[in-house]
Design a protein around this motif. Structure first.
Motif, PDB file in Angstrom:
ATOM      1  N   TYR A 131       0.847  -1.196   0.000  1.00 44.65           N
ATOM      2  CA  TYR A 131       0.000   0.000   0.000  1.00 44.65           C
ATOM      3  C   TYR A 131       0.882   1.245   0.000  1.00 44.65           C
ATOM      4  O   TYR A 131       1.922   1.292   0.669  1.00 44.65           O
ATOM      5  N   ASN A 132       0.434   2.253  -0.738  1.00 46.51           N
ATOM      6  CA  ASN A 132       1.223   3.482  -0.847  1.00 46.51           C
ATOM      7  C   ASN A 132       0.291   4.696  -0.800  1.00 46.51           C
ATOM      8  O   ASN A 132       0.054   5.354  -1.807  1.00 46.51           O
ATOM      9  N   GLY A 133      -0.271   4.919   0.368  1.00 46.76           N
ATOM     10  CA  GLY A 133      -1.149   6.072   0.543  1.00 46.76           C
ATOM     11  C   GLY A 133      -2.618   5.788   0.335  1.00 46.76           C
ATOM     12  O   GLY A 133      -3.459   6.646   0.647  1.00 46.76           O
ATOM     13  N   GLU A 134      -2.969   4.602  -0.178  1.00 48.98           N
ATOM     14  CA  GLU A 134      -4.385   4.315  -0.456  1.00 48.98           C
ATOM     15  C   GLU A 134      -5.214   4.269   0.833  1.00 48.98           C
ATOM     16  O   GLU A 134      -6.374   4.705   0.850  1.00 48.98           O
ATOM     17  N   ILE A 135      -4.649   3.718   1.896  1.00 48.65           N
ATOM     18  CA  ILE A 135      -5.386   3.589   3.158  1.00 48.65           C
ATOM     19  C   ILE A 135      -5.708   4.968   3.720  1.00 48.65           C
ATOM     20  O   ILE A 135      -6.857   5.272   4.075  1.00 48.65           O
ATOM     21  N   GLU A 136      -4.696   5.830   3.765  1.00 45.65           N
ATOM     22  CA  GLU A 136      -4.886   7.174   4.312  1.00 45.65           C
ATOM     23  C   GLU A 136      -5.874   7.980   3.473  1.00 45.65           C
ATOM     24  O   GLU A 136      -6.712   8.714   4.007  1.00 45.65           O
ATOM     25  N   ALA A 137      -5.776   7.831   2.146  1.00 46.00           N
ATOM     26  CA  ALA A 137      -6.680   8.580   1.262  1.00 46.00           C
ATOM     27  C   ALA A 137      -8.125   8.138   1.456  1.00 46.00           C
ATOM     28  O   ALA A 137      -9.049   8.972   1.519  1.00 46.00           O
ATOM     29  N   ALA A 138      -8.334   6.829   1.562  1.00 47.49           N
ATOM     30  CA  ALA A 138      -9.693   6.314   1.760  1.00 47.49           C
ATOM     31  C   ALA A 138     -10.251   6.779   3.098  1.00 47.49           C
ATOM     32  O   ALA A 138     -11.428   7.166   3.205  1.00 47.49           O
ATOM     33  N   GLN A 139      -9.414   6.748   4.127  1.00 45.70           N
ATOM     34  CA  GLN A 139      -9.839   7.202   5.448  1.00 45.70           C
ATOM     35  C   GLN A 139     -10.237   8.681   5.424  1.00 45.70           C
ATOM     36  O   GLN A 139     -11.249   9.074   6.006  1.00 45.70           O
ATOM     37  N   GLN A 140      -9.436   9.502   4.778  1.00 47.96           N
ATOM     38  CA  GLN A 140      -9.704  10.931   4.739  1.00 47.96           C
ATOM     39  C   GLN A 140     -10.992  11.239   3.987  1.00 47.96           C
ATOM     40  O   GLN A 140     -11.807  12.066   4.424  1.00 47.96           O
ATOM     41  N   GLN A 141     -11.195  10.558   2.858  1.00 44.65           N
ATOM     42  CA  GLN A 141     -12.415  10.781   2.082  1.00 44.65           C
ATOM     43  C   GLN A 141     -13.650  10.393   2.890  1.00 44.65           C
ATOM     44  O   GLN A 141     -14.673  11.092   2.860  1.00 44.65           O
ATOM     45  N   TRP A 142     -13.551   9.279   3.622  1.00 42.97           N
ATOM     46  CA  TRP A 142     -14.700   8.866   4.423  1.00 42.97           C
ATOM     47  C   TRP A 142     -14.934   9.828   5.583  1.00 42.97           C
ATOM     48  O   TRP A 142     -16.083  10.119   5.944  1.00 42.97           O
ATOM     49  N   LYS A 143     -13.873  10.337   6.176  1.00 40.14           N
ATOM     50  CA  LYS A 143     -14.016  11.294   7.268  1.00 40.14           C
ATOM     51  C   LYS A 143     -14.787  12.520   6.802  1.00 40.14           C
ATOM     52  O   LYS A 143     -15.665  13.036   7.512  1.00 40.14           O
ATOM     53  N   GLU A 144     -14.492  13.000   5.609  1.00 42.13           N
ATOM     54  CA  GLU A 144     -15.199  14.155   5.058  1.00 42.13           C
ATOM     55  C   GLU A 144     -16.672  13.829   4.818  1.00 42.13           C
ATOM     56  O   GLU A 144     -17.558  14.649   5.091  1.00 42.13           O
ATOM     57  N   GLU A 145     -16.929  12.629   4.299  1.00 37.04           N
ATOM     58  CA  GLU A 145     -18.314  12.215   4.063  1.00 37.04           C
ATOM     59  C   GLU A 145     -19.060  12.062   5.387  1.00 37.04           C
ATOM     60  O   GLU A 145     -20.235  12.448   5.506  1.00 37.04           O
ATOM     61  N   LEU A 146     -18.386  11.527   6.390  1.00 41.16           N
ATOM     62  CA  LEU A 146     -19.014  11.344   7.699  1.00 41.16           C
ATOM     63  C   LEU A 146     -19.401  12.692   8.307  1.00 41.16           C
ATOM     64  O   LEU A 146     -20.506  12.844   8.851  1.00 41.16           O
ATOM     65  N   ASN A 147     -18.542  13.654   8.196  1.00 40.05           N
ATOM     66  CA  ASN A 147     -18.856  14.988   8.710  1.00 40.05           C
ATOM     67  C   ASN A 147     -20.055  15.594   7.981  1.00 40.05           C
ATOM     68  O   ASN A 147     -20.885  16.285   8.580  1.00 40.05           O
ATOM     69  N   ARG A 148     -20.144  15.333   6.677  1.00 40.68           N
ATOM     70  CA  ARG A 148     -21.303  15.826   5.917  1.00 40.68           C
ATOM     71  C   ARG A 148     -22.590  15.196   6.440  1.00 40.68           C
ATOM     72  O   ARG A 148     -23.611  15.879   6.615  1.00 40.68           O
ATOM     73  N   LEU A 149     -22.551  13.887   6.705  1.00 40.31           N
ATOM     74  CA  LEU A 149     -23.739  13.196   7.209  1.00 40.31           C
ATOM     75  C   LEU A 149     -24.145  13.734   8.576  1.00 40.31           C
ATOM     76  O   LEU A 149     -25.336  13.898   8.867  1.00 40.31           O
ATOM     77  N   TYR A 150     -23.169  14.009   9.417  1.00 37.87           N
ATOM     78  CA  TYR A 150     -23.463  14.549  10.742  1.00 37.87           C
ATOM     79  C   TYR A 150     -24.174  15.891  10.661  1.00 37.87           C
ATOM     80  O   TYR A 150     -24.962  16.245  11.537  1.00 37.87           O
ATOM     81  N   GLU A 151     -23.872  16.645   9.613  1.00 36.13           N
ATOM     82  CA  GLU A 151     -24.366  18.020   9.523  1.00 36.13           C
ATOM     83  C   GLU A 151     -25.579  18.173   8.613  1.00 36.13           C
ATOM     84  O   GLU A 151     -26.055  19.289   8.386  1.00 36.13           O
ATOM     85  N   THR A 152     -26.096  17.076   8.083  1.00 32.11           N
ATOM     86  CA  THR A 152     -27.232  17.158   7.164  1.00 32.11           C
ATOM     87  C   THR A 152     -28.478  17.675   7.879  1.00 32.11           C
ATOM     88  O   THR A 152     -28.886  17.138   8.904  1.00 32.11           O
ATOM     89  N   GLU A 153     -29.071  18.714   7.320  1.00 31.20           N
ATOM     90  CA  GLU A 153     -30.282  19.289   7.887  1.00 31.20           C
ATOM     91  C   GLU A 153     -31.349  19.419   6.799  1.00 31.20           C
ATOM     92  O   GLU A 153     -31.045  19.425   5.606  1.00 31.20           O
ATOM     93  N   PHE A 154     -32.576  19.529   7.250  1.00 34.35           N
ATOM     94  CA  PHE A 154     -33.690  19.630   6.315  1.00 34.35           C
ATOM     95  C   PHE A 154     -33.917  21.091   5.925  1.00 34.35           C
ATOM     96  O   PHE A 154     -33.941  21.975   6.765  1.00 34.35           O
ATOM     97  N   TYR A 155     -34.085  21.301   4.632  1.00 38.85           N
ATOM     98  CA  TYR A 155     -34.430  22.640   4.143  1.00 38.85           C
ATOM     99  C   TYR A 155     -35.658  22.511   3.243  1.00 38.85           C
ATOM    100  O   TYR A 155     -35.777  21.551   2.468  1.00 38.85           O
ATOM    101  N   THR A 156     -36.527  23.477   3.345  1.00 35.11           N
ATOM    102  CA  THR A 156     -37.723  23.450   2.513  1.00 35.11           C
ATOM    103  C   THR A 156     -37.352  23.477   1.035  1.00 35.11           C
ATOM    104  O   THR A 156     -37.944  22.793   0.219  1.00 35.11           O
ATOM    105  N   GLU A 157     -36.320  24.249   0.703  1.00 37.06           N
ATOM    106  CA  GLU A 157     -35.861  24.312  -0.683  1.00 37.06           C
ATOM    107  C   GLU A 157     -34.427  23.794  -0.774  1.00 37.06           C
ATOM    108  O   GLU A 157     -33.583  24.129   0.055  1.00 37.06           O
ATOM    109  N   GLY A 158     -34.172  22.973  -1.738  1.00 34.68           N
ATOM    110  CA  GLY A 158     -32.815  22.521  -1.990  1.00 34.68           C
ATOM    111  C   GLY A 158     -32.377  21.319  -1.177  1.00 34.68           C
ATOM    112  O   GLY A 158     -31.243  20.856  -1.327  1.00 34.68           O
ATOM    113  N   PHE A 159     -33.253  20.792  -0.314  1.00 33.42           N
ATOM    114  CA  PHE A 159     -32.867  19.629   0.483  1.00 33.42           C
ATOM    115  C   PHE A 159     -32.908  18.369  -0.379  1.00 33.42           C
ATOM    116  O   PHE A 159     -33.882  18.102  -1.064  1.00 33.42           O
ATOM    117  N   ALA A 160     -31.831  17.590  -0.341  1.00 34.38           N
ATOM    118  CA  ALA A 160     -31.773  16.334  -1.094  1.00 34.38           C
ATOM    119  C   ALA A 160     -31.657  15.188  -0.100  1.00 34.38           C
ATOM    120  O   ALA A 160     -30.628  15.045   0.567  1.00 34.38           O
TER     121      ALA A 160
END
Length: 641
Positions: free
Chosen positions: A363-392
């Motif tokens: 492995y040459n950086g793949e583990i760290e890259a995958a971890q970082q990408q998931w961390k960013e996605e996890l933070n997005r999920l934590y912060e997801t809120e409902f909006y009347t307009e534009g909510f997906a």
């Protein structure tokens, strides 16, 4: 020593002990019972007169009390048990689901259902099912396919061989599960001169099975030729207490690992080589590296369809499989090169031999890259809120006006992912979370950060709706000094929550985190994700105009019902209210219930995984036709066995 069958059974159970690595404890902490005419004058008399050191618990539902016993054994890593006794007929039948749950998860569970009269004098006795073709059949025969050992005590002296065999299975880590010993109600009260030696102290030593070096060498010969090894951490790692040696192996040879539901919290999720969940309920990091792996090392896993994405997850053309498993049956899956051994001992032997071979992954950086990408996605999920307009919503399916309907009816804009994140950040580091069914197991395997070993308790072998609250009670009984949180949807709560009352009776505080989205949301997602329209999965009233269940949403005040039981309750519609409820719940001495209204379709979606489900081959619905064609296409890239 002349005594009744029931009295002899209780005396025998008091004399059973389990020893593991020099630590000895009583095998049975107690017996959970619901009395009826099939056991109250037999087992009930024996327990009332001389229970020995066994505590007696009063269940509310036979399935629930058996789930609690299963969870107790699971949280104790299968080294202490609670037996369950019921009356004949419906009392027995209620425990069949729990027996299947225990056997599927390989958790030891002793069931002692009452049975019809061996003498047959009063046939048909109350609650007896009569079969004209075979008079030996009773309700308890239904336990046979879901038990790892089954017996019926038609004469008192049969108790001796039956119970010795029962202990053999209950203490066999390779193939344990539910053990059912049926007790005809007349035989329970019949006396026999039992020999003293039947009641001698028996110490059942759970030994670590050492690996065969030849098997280890064969595994090393495969691994040393591979560049991207990948470890699947299963429940066997937890039961073996092998988390630390797994981490040492991973660090030494730079091998990432991902967890099954049973394996999660073998070690903290914060370890840099721990990718988190795998498979259908896995995250992007685990699934991406699993697809790249050229050798998969399965440790203590039975490779269920969710773990392997229906055998389609591991896509590298030359991928090989190596397993470490105490069960030869599970070790042999995927035509693996197998090491039949205790997980801890197998890992240590494999590490020693890999070191001798001078192995290192590429492995040459793949583990760290995958971890970082998931961390960013996890933070997005934590912060997801409902909006009347534009909510997906995370999962497509509802029209905007339907989401508005849910928001108006629930009086809430909470998203499930944000709520789960808030709970994860708020509970104690050593708190135990319990789950089983619906959308929550997927969200939790992906999103829940276990900060200490042994704090994630998910029943996902059978994914039994109704396990959650009973399981939380069992976990609390196993570790009474820790806070326990039952993570449960409204569908599972309605199916079985009666042991909430038992938790209050026993002064064993649990915290019920109730996610109310007015329906069987997980199955609604599955239904609509495969081309169907919503049908019979939302909690809607019957519409007098259409005659179908497509009327208005059916609201339930869960907090009010739990308050009547004696629980401290909270109604939550906002994140601020949730935070306040979590803080206050920690201060309570009694069980709590936090009734959280969450919007549907706001749980996590899948991450590059597929699950094989039955889709109609013919349909007038073009979307179903497309789903069927997609299923056939996916099957082309899945392994056949």
């Amino acid at each position: 020593m002349k005594m009744t069958t029931a009295q002899a059974l209780i005396k025998f159970l008091n004399q059973q002990f389990i020893e593991f690595e020099g630590n000895e404890n009583r095998m049975f902490k107690g017996i959970s019972t619901i009395y009826g005419h099939g056991n109250v004058l037999g087992l009930g008399q024996a327990l009332e007169e001389n229970p020995g050191d066994l505590e007696v618990y009063q269940g509310r539902n036979e399935q629930g009390m058996a789930h609690a016993a299963t969870a107790f054994a699971k949280q104790n890593r299968r080294r202490q048990l609670i037996a369950c006794a019921s009356s004949v007929g419906p009392g027995s039948a209620n425990m069949i689901t729990a027996a299947a749950t225990a056997s599927t998860n390989q958790i030891p569970l002793l069931l002692l259902p009452g049975d019809t009269f061996a003498s047959r004098q009063p046939d048909p006795v109350l609650q007896q099912v009569e079969q004209l073709h075979d008079h030996t059949l009773t309700t308890n025969d239904a336990f046979r396919p879901v038990s790892k050992y089954w017996d019926r005590i038609s004469r008192p002296e049969q108790l001796m061989t039956a119970m010795i065999n029962a202990m053999r299975v209950l203490t066999n880590p390779a193939d344990t599960g539910a053990v059912t010993v049926s007790l005809p109600q007349d035989v329970q009260g019949e006396a026999y001169d039992f020999p003293e030696y039947f009641f001698k102290k028996r110490v059942h030593r759970v030994k670590r099975l050492e690996p065969d070096q030849t098997e280890v060498d064969e595994a090393v010969n495969i691994i040393k030729l591979k560049k991207k090894p990948f470890i699947v951490c299963g429940g066997g790692v937890r039961y073996s207490e092998a988390g630390e040696v797994l981490a040492t192996l991973a660090e030494q040879f730079q091998i990432p690992w991902a967890e099954t539901q049973a394996g999660k919290s073998s070690l903290a999720n914060t370890h840099p080589l721990n990718l988190g969940g795998l498979g259908v309920t896995g995250n992007a990091a685990g699934n991406e590296l699993a697809r790249q792996a050229d050798v998969v090392i399965g440790i203590g896993t039975r490779f269920s369809d969710f773990t392997t994405a229906s055998k389609q997850l591991f896509q590298q053309e030359s991928v090989d499989f190596v397993t470490i498993n105490i069960s030869e049956y599970h070790a042999g899956k995927f035509d693996a090169t197998k090491i039949v051994a205790d997980a801890k001992e197998g890992i240590k032997s494999l590490a020693d031999s890999l070191e001798e071979a001078g192995y290192k992954s590429s492995y040459n950086g793949e583990i760290e890259a995958a971890q970082q990408q998931w961390k960013e996605e996890l933070n997005r999920l934590y912060e997801t809120e409902f909006y009347t307009e534009g909510f997906a919503p995370e999962i497509a399916g509802h029209l905007d006006e339907e989401l508005e309907e849910y928001r108006d009816v629930l009086n809430s804009s909470l998203t499930q992912t944000a709520v789960l994140g808030k709970i994860n950040h708020s509970v104690e580091n050593d708190a135990i979370v319990v789950g089983a069914a619906g959308s929550l197991p997927g969200d939790m395997q992906r999103m829940w950060i276990s900060k200490q070993p042994g704090t994630y308790h998910m029943e996902y072998g059978y994914s039994c709706m109704g396990y959650e609250i009973a399981g939380a009670l069992g976990a609390k009984m196993a570790e009474p000094n820790k806070e326990v949180y039952a993570m449960v949807g409204d569908g599972s709560y309605l199916m079985l929550h009666s042991e909430l009352v038992t938790s209050i009776q026993e002064n064993k505080k649990i915290n019920v985190m109730l996610f109310d989205n007015v329906g069987f949301g997980c199955i609604n997602n599955l239904q609509m994700g495969n081309g169907q329209r919503s049908f019979g999965t939302e909690f809607r009233k019957r519409n007098p105009q259409t005659g179908k269940l497509d009327g208005e949403l059916h609201k339930i005040d869960f907090a009010k019902s739990a308050e009547a039981y004696g629980a401290k309750t909270y109604k939550v519609y906002t994140m601020e209210q949730l935070e306040e409820a979590l803080i206050d719940a920690k201060k309570q001495a009694v069980s709590t219930l936090i009734d959280m209204k969450v919007l549907p379709k706001t749980m996590t979606g899948d991450y590059a995984s597929w699950w094989h489900v039955g889709v109609a081959e013919t349909s007038g619905n073009s979307a179903v036709q497309e789903a069927y064609l997609d299923k056939e296409k996916q099957l082309e890239s899945a392994r056949k066995y």
